[in-house]
Write an enzyme that holds these catalytic residues in place. Structure first.
Site, PDB file in Angstrom:
ATOM      1  N   CYS A 132       0.813  -1.214   0.000  1.00  0.00           N
ATOM      2  CA  CYS A 132       0.000   0.000   0.000  1.00  0.00           C
ATOM      3  C   CYS A 132       0.851   1.271   0.000  1.00  0.00           C
ATOM      4  O   CYS A 132       1.346   1.695   1.045  1.00  0.00           O
ATOM      5  CB  CYS A 132      -0.940  -0.012   1.203  1.00  0.00           C
ATOM      6  SG  CYS A 132      -1.979   1.448   1.291  1.00  0.00           S
ATOM      7  N   CYS A 135      -0.684   4.119   2.099  1.00  0.00           N
ATOM      8  CA  CYS A 135      -0.486   3.978   3.545  1.00  0.00           C
ATOM      9  C   CYS A 135       0.979   4.230   3.923  1.00  0.00           C
ATOM     10  O   CYS A 135       1.260   4.862   4.935  1.00  0.00           O
ATOM     11  CB  CYS A 135      -0.840   2.572   4.018  1.00  0.00           C
ATOM     12  SG  CYS A 135      -2.236   1.828   3.215  1.00  0.00           S
ATOM     13  N   ASP A 136       1.910   3.719   3.128  1.00  0.00           N
ATOM     14  CA  ASP A 136       3.309   3.661   3.575  1.00  0.00           C
ATOM     15  C   ASP A 136       4.277   4.533   2.776  1.00  0.00           C
ATOM     16  O   ASP A 136       5.433   4.678   3.171  1.00  0.00           O
ATOM     17  CB  ASP A 136       3.806   2.204   3.508  1.00  0.00           C
ATOM     18  CG  ASP A 136       3.003   1.302   4.428  1.00  0.00           C
ATOM     19  OD1 ASP A 136       2.533   1.796   5.472  1.00  0.00           O
ATOM     20  OD2 ASP A 136       2.832   0.111   4.118  1.00  0.00           O
TER      21      ASP A 136
END
Ligand code: NAP
Length: 308
Positions: A132, A135-136
């Site tokens: 992701c 997200c990251d």
């Protein structure tokens, strides 16, 4: 007993909740480990009709949820382990808890597929391997990263990562991208993105602290092994439907997608059990098609309950 329980809060589940709520069926919506589904990990949704400027995935899912709540949908956290059918009653088991309903819409979506190569599991989540970028991605500011895959997801991840990372290497096992033309063109034209073609990922290599330091690939055209130095490895090679809990109950295809009953997209092999979105659709897999299937399943539920 509930009239209708909806499993999942992605596009399909929340659209089904809006429709069944508006039909005054008072739906109970059970959400699992990823409230909002896959779109909450997408940066920008550009192709959902009605949003000419695009909309970020999280905001879109938040709006769908509010819209469902406005029509009376109730939300509860529960991960279903199995479903039992007793006459027209569906008994849903979640840990020690059970729920009963006349009708159930399964809209449990799909999860990212992993490669199964050495180092992947060891460094997954926090040590350099992730699925992701939204997200990251920010954790890899000014670093070199690789993205694996040749579809729309891989291109989207790669393009998103150019916001943070110094260099993004896209690793694909073929010599052409499978992604849509517009995404492929944007990706190939980006100055920060380099593509390594014809390369199969072999291992994620760790440094002395156990964090990713390189992706090892094997070139399919020359047979050579190559190390691509990178601090982050973003895997974007497709998805696996979340349907394990209906094993033995519903017909599924070889990849685990629920097989719809003949003549319908959303009815399953069992009366009163419906399925919508990415747990059943392996062809289109779009936010808009998942929402469409959520709508179809809700209308089918209304009719089925009326007949009952
Ligand atoms: P996908 O289209 O199935 O692409 C998966 C990619 O991963 C393919 O290029 C595949 O290679 C590669 N792959 C699969 N297994 C692999 C392995 N073991 N090792 C190395 N590579 C592997 O999946 P997706 O990109 O997640 O897209 C899924 C659907 O969502 C599509 O319909 C897509 O259009 C849609 N989507 C749309 C958008 C958008 O419109 N913005 C964004 C994301 C996704 P091969 O090409 O060799 O098979």
């Amino acid at each position: 007993m509930e009239d209708i329980i909806i499993l999942g809060t992605g596009c399909a589940g929340l659209t089904a909740a809006i429709y069944t709520g508006r039909a005054q069926l008072n739906p109970l919506v059970l959400e699992g480990s990823q409230p909002g589904g896959q779109l909450t990990t997408t940066s920008e949704v550009e192709n959902f009709p009605g949003f000419p400027e695009g909309i970020d995935g999280y905001t879109m899912m938040d709006r769908l949820r509010k819209q469902a709540a406005r029509f009376g949908a109730r939300f509860e956290h529960a991960k279903i382990d199995s479903i039992e059918v007793n006459g027209t009653t569906k008994i849903l088991h979640a840990g020690g808890k059970t729920f009963e309903a006349k009708a159930v819409i399964i809209a449990t979506g799909a999860r990212p597929r992993l490669l199964g190569i050495p180092g992947e599991k060891e460094m997954y989540g926090g040590k350099g391997v992730t699925t992701c970028a939204t997200c990251d991605g920010a954790f890899y500011r000014d670093m070199d990263v690789t993205v694996i895959g040749g579809g729309d997801s891989a291109c989207e991840e790669a393009l998103f990562l150019t916001r943070f990372c110094s260099k993004v290497t896209l690793v694909h096992r073929r010599d052409t991208l499978r992604a849509s033309k517009i995404m492929a063109e944007r990706t190939l034209a980006h100055e920060k993105i380099e593509v390594v073609w014809n390369a199969n990922p072999e291992a994620v290599l760790a440094d002395e602290s156990g964090n990713a330091r390189a992706l090892q690939v094997q070139k399919t055209d020359t047979g050579d092994s190559l190390e691509i130095p990178c601090k982050g490895v973003f895997i974007a090679i497709g998805h696996i439907p979340n349907t394990d809990f209906v094993e033995g109950l519903l017909d599924r295809d070889d990849n685990g997608y629920i097989d719809p009953a003949s003549g319908s997209q959303v009815r399953t092999s069992l009366p009163g059990l419906f399925a919508a979105g990415d747990c059943v659709d392996h062809v289109y897999r779009q936010a808009i098609t998942a929402a469409g299937m959520g709508c179809q399943s809700a209308i089918e539920v209304e009719r089925w309950l009326a007949e009952l």
